[in-house]
Design an enzyme around this catalytic site. Structure first.
Site, mmCIF file in Angstrom:
data_model
loop_
_atom_site.group_PDB
_atom_site.id
_atom_site.type_symbol
_atom_site.label_atom_id
_atom_site.label_comp_id
_atom_site.label_asym_id
_atom_site.label_seq_id
_atom_site.Cartn_x
_atom_site.Cartn_y
_atom_site.Cartn_z
ATOM 1 N N ARG A 229 0.822 -1.225 0.000
ATOM 2 C CA ARG A 229 0.000 0.000 0.000
ATOM 3 C C ARG A 229 0.845 1.259 0.000
ATOM 4 N NH1 ARG A 229 -2.460 -3.310 3.771
ATOM 5 N NH2 ARG A 229 -1.096 -2.591 5.432
ATOM 6 N N ARG B 32 8.736 -12.888 21.294
ATOM 7 C CA ARG B 32 9.238 -12.558 22.631
ATOM 8 C C ARG B 32 9.408 -13.759 23.553
ATOM 9 N NH1 ARG B 32 5.237 -7.616 23.485
ATOM 10 N NH2 ARG B 32 6.252 -6.116 22.107
ATOM 11 N N CYS C 91 6.059 -2.379 25.619
ATOM 12 C CA CYS C 91 6.372 -1.023 26.115
ATOM 13 C C CYS C 91 6.217 -0.901 27.639
ATOM 14 C CB CYS C 91 5.482 -0.002 25.415
ATOM 15 S SG CYS C 91 3.776 -0.536 25.265
ATOM 16 N N GLN D 233 -2.166 3.531 29.888
ATOM 17 C CA GLN D 233 -1.416 3.497 28.638
ATOM 18 C C GLN D 233 -2.022 4.389 27.548
ATOM 19 O OE1 GLN D 233 -0.477 -1.195 29.465
ATOM 20 N NE2 GLN D 233 -0.086 -0.491 27.389
ATOM 21 N N SER E 150 -1.199 5.920 21.517
ATOM 22 C CA SER E 150 -0.174 5.671 20.491
ATOM 23 C C SER E 150 0.343 4.241 20.552
ATOM 24 C CB SER E 150 0.980 6.669 20.610
ATOM 25 O OG SER E 150 1.440 6.697 21.934
ATOM 26 N N LYS F 222 1.748 -10.389 29.295
ATOM 27 C CA LYS F 222 3.073 -10.047 28.745
ATOM 28 C C LYS F 222 3.941 -9.476 29.861
ATOM 29 C CE LYS F 222 1.219 -8.563 24.289
ATOM 30 N NZ LYS F 222 0.787 -7.356 23.556
ATOM 31 N N ARG G 122 -6.244 1.469 29.136
ATOM 32 C CA ARG G 122 -5.998 2.455 28.067
ATOM 33 C C ARG G 122 -6.640 3.772 28.483
ATOM 34 N NH1 ARG G 122 -2.386 1.572 24.432
ATOM 35 N NH2 ARG G 122 -3.333 -0.347 23.687
ATOM 36 N N HIS H 106 3.190 6.325 28.656
ATOM 37 C CA HIS H 106 2.506 5.400 29.551
ATOM 38 C C HIS H 106 2.902 5.730 31.003
ATOM 39 C CE1 HIS H 106 1.358 3.159 26.119
ATOM 40 N NE2 HIS H 106 2.042 2.038 26.295
ATOM 41 N N ASN I 214 6.120 5.843 25.468
ATOM 42 C CA ASN I 214 5.945 4.457 25.000
ATOM 43 C C ASN I 214 6.450 4.250 23.583
ATOM 44 O OD1 ASN I 214 3.535 6.238 24.656
ATOM 45 N ND2 ASN I 214 2.822 4.560 23.369
HETATM 46 P P1 A2P Z 1 1.521 0.377 5.717
HETATM 47 O O1 A2P Z 1 1.534 1.831 6.119
HETATM 48 O O2 A2P Z 1 1.968 0.172 4.312
HETATM 49 O O3 A2P Z 1 0.227 -0.327 6.066
HETATM 50 P P2 A2P Z 1 1.031 1.216 12.880
HETATM 51 O O4 A2P Z 1 1.248 0.203 13.971
HETATM 52 O O5 A2P Z 1 1.369 2.613 13.277
HETATM 53 O O6 A2P Z 1 -0.336 1.092 12.276
HETATM 54 O O7 A2P Z 1 2.060 0.805 11.711
HETATM 55 C C1 A2P Z 1 2.138 -0.482 11.151
HETATM 56 C C2 A2P Z 1 3.277 -0.535 10.150
HETATM 57 O O8 A2P Z 1 3.380 -1.883 9.680
HETATM 58 C C3 A2P Z 1 3.060 0.328 8.926
HETATM 59 O O9 A2P Z 1 4.294 0.835 8.481
HETATM 60 C C4 A2P Z 1 2.487 -0.672 7.926
HETATM 61 O O10 A2P Z 1 2.684 -0.322 6.577
HETATM 62 C C5 A2P Z 1 3.347 -1.866 8.260
HETATM 63 N N1 A2P Z 1 2.756 -3.108 7.735
HETATM 64 C C6 A2P Z 1 1.533 -3.616 7.975
HETATM 65 N N2 A2P Z 1 1.351 -4.762 7.280
HETATM 66 C C7 A2P Z 1 2.488 -4.986 6.579
HETATM 67 C C8 A2P Z 1 2.940 -6.003 5.676
HETATM 68 N N3 A2P Z 1 2.177 -7.034 5.343
HETATM 69 N N4 A2P Z 1 4.170 -5.883 5.136
HETATM 70 C C9 A2P Z 1 4.961 -4.855 5.473
HETATM 71 N N5 A2P Z 1 4.612 -3.863 6.324
HETATM 72 C C10 A2P Z 1 3.389 -3.925 6.868
#
Ligand code: A2P
Length: 349
Positions: free
Chosen positions: A40, A100, A129, A156, A159, A213, A235, A242, A315
Site C-alpha cells: 500500500r 518474545r 512497552c 497506557q 499511540s 506479557k 488504556r 505510559h 511508549n
Molecule cells: P503500511 O503503512 O503500508 O500499512 P502502525 O502500527 O502505526 O499502524 O504501523 C504499522 C506498520 O506496519 C506500517 O508501516 C504498515 O505499513 C506496516 N505493515 C503492515 N502490514 C504490513 C505487511 N504485510 N508488510 C509490510 N509492512 C506492513
C-alpha cells in the site's frame, strides 16, 4: 564494520517513523538506511533527518545485503518475514510480540539484560512497552535487595495502538465537540474522556494478553521464573506516554530514601520526585524524552519490605523505537551483527 545497512520494516507506522528519527538523532553508524512497509505504501516518502527515503514493499527477498532489520509492522508480518531476514544473515530486532517468548530469541532491554544479546540466533525481541519502562526502574532494586512480588497498574496512551489509536482519539474529541456521535473502530468503546480496562485480547484466566506479557516478559528478562507479578492494564485518553503505579515487595529492606539514591544513579532512569514542590512524572513531560521517569517513591506502610512508585516513559521512544535502536547499537558495539551459518534456517519451519 566498514559497511552497515539497516532496514526499518513498518517505516510508515507510528513506531517505524520514530525508529527512523531515533536512528538519525543518535547518529547510528549506518552507511545506508532502507524503509520498508506494505505494498500500500510502496513509493511513498518517509523522513530520515533532512532526507526523504522512498518506501519499498517488504518481501521475502528484501534482506540481501541488509545487516540489521528493525521491525515494527505487527506480529503477523514479523512471523512471516523475520525468518527470511535471518536466513539472509540479517539480524532482526523485532518490536512485535511474535518472538518474545520463543526460547530461541533473547528478549532485551539494554539497561536490564544486555548479556543476553550474546546468544542471539538471528532474531532478538524488543519487549512490550509497559514491561520495558517498569524493568528499567526495577532492575537496580532487584539487583540490590531482590524483589519477591510486583503489583502493577498501567495507564497506557493510545499511540500504543499505532496510528489508528492516535487517529481515533483525535477524531472522537473533534466529533464530540461538534455534537457528532463518535465512531469506535480501534477500540470497542469510546476512548475520548473514558478509560478502558482492556488492552489486547482476553485470555482464559480473565487477564488480558497485555497483562500476561508483563508477567512473562519480566520473568524472562530477570531470568527469574518464580518472581510473582500481577498486572492490570488500562488504556487512557492520552496520546503519548505510559504511566504505571508499581508496588514492589522486596526480599530485604530498601527505604524510600535509599531507593531514590539508588535510582538516581541508574542508567536510563531519572528520579523526578519532590512532593513538596509538586514534582512527579506525567505523560506530558515524558513525551519525546529518552529517560524513564520515576516519582512518588514511598514506603509501602502495609508490609515490612515494600515500596510504591509511579513510573512514566514515552511508549513510542523507550517503550519501542529507542529500545530497539539501543539494541542495534549494542549489537554493533559487541560485534554481534551476524547470524551464524548453522542458525540461518532455524526459524524457517
Ligand atoms: P503500511 O503503512 O503500508 O500499512 P502502525 O502500527 O502505526 O499502524 O504501523 C504499522 C506498520 O506496519 C506500517 O508501516 C504498515 O505499513 C506496516 N505493515 C503492515 N502490514 C504490513 C505487511 N504485510 N508488510 C509490510 N509492512 C506492513
Amino acid at each position: 564494520m566498514s559497511k552497515l545497512t539497516v532496514a526499518v520494516c513498518g517505516a510508515t507506522g507510528a513506531v517505524g517513523r520514530e525508529m527512523l528519527s531515533t536512528l538519525h538523532q543518535r547518529a547510528f553508524p549506518a552507511t545506508e538506511v532502507l524503509a520498508f512497509a506494505s505494498a500500500r505504501s510502496a513509493g511513498n516518502k518517509v523522513e530520515f533527518g533532512d532526507q526523504e527515503l522512498t518506501v519499498r514493499e517488504l518481501k521475502e527477498d528484501s534482506f540481501e545485503g541488509v545487516d540489521i532489520a528493525i521491525f515494527s509492522a505487527g506480529g503477523s508480518t514479523s512471523l512471516k518475514f523475520a525468518p527470511y531476514a535471518a536466513k539472509a544473515g540479517c539480524v532482526v530486532v523485532d518490536n512485535s510480540a511474535a518472538w518474545r517468548m520463543d526460547d530461541r530469541c533473547p528478549l532485551v532491554v539494554p539497561e536490564v539484560n544486555p548479556e543476553d544479546l550474546a546468544w542471539h540466533k538471528g532474531i532478538i525481541a524488543n519487549p512490550n512497552c509497559s514491561t520495558i519502562q517498569m524493568l528499567v526502574a526495577l532492575k537496580p532494586i532487584y539487583d540490590a535487595v531482590g524483589i519477591k512480588r510486583i503489583v502493577v497498574s498501567t495507564y497506557q496512551a493510545v499511540s500504543g495502538t499505532g496510528q489508528k489509536g492516535i487517529a481515533e482519539l483525535e477524531k472522537q474529541v473533534r466529533d464530540l465537540f461538534n455534537a457528532r456521535d463518535p465512531e469506535c473502530k480501534a477500540y470497542p468503546y469510546q476512548i475520548a474522556f473514558n478509560i478502558l480496562p482492556h488492552i489486547d485480547v482476553f485470555l482464559d484466566n480473565d487477564y488480558t494478553k497485555e497483562e500476561m506479557k508483563m508477567v512473562n516478559e519480566t520473568r524472562k528478562m530477570f531470568h527469574d521464573p518464580l518472581i510473582r507479578v500481577t498486572a492490570t492494564c488500562a488504556r487512557v485518553p492520552v496520546f503519548y506516554g505510559h504511566a504505571e503505579s508499581v508496588n514492589v515487595e522486596t526480599e530485604k529492606k530498601l527505604t524510600a530514601r535509599d531507593c531514590r539514591v539508588l535510582l538516581s544513579q541508574a542508567p536510563g532512569v531519572r528520579v523526578y520526585d519532590n512532593p513538596r514542590e509538586l514534582m512527579y512524572p506525567m505523560p506530558l513531560m515524558a513525551a519525546g524524552k529518552d529517560e524513564t521517569f520515576v516519582g512518588r517513591i514511598r514506603d509501602d506502610e502495609s508490609v515490612e519490605n515494600g515500596l510504591n512508585m509511579w513510573i512514566v516513559a514515552d511508549n513510542i521512544r523507550k517503550g519501542a523505537a529507542l529500545n530497539a535502536v539501543q539494541i542495534a547499537e549494542e549489537l554493533v558495539k559487541r560485534d554481534l551483527v551476524r547470524v551464524k551459518e548453522e542458525d540461518r534456517n532455524l526459524f524457517l519451519a
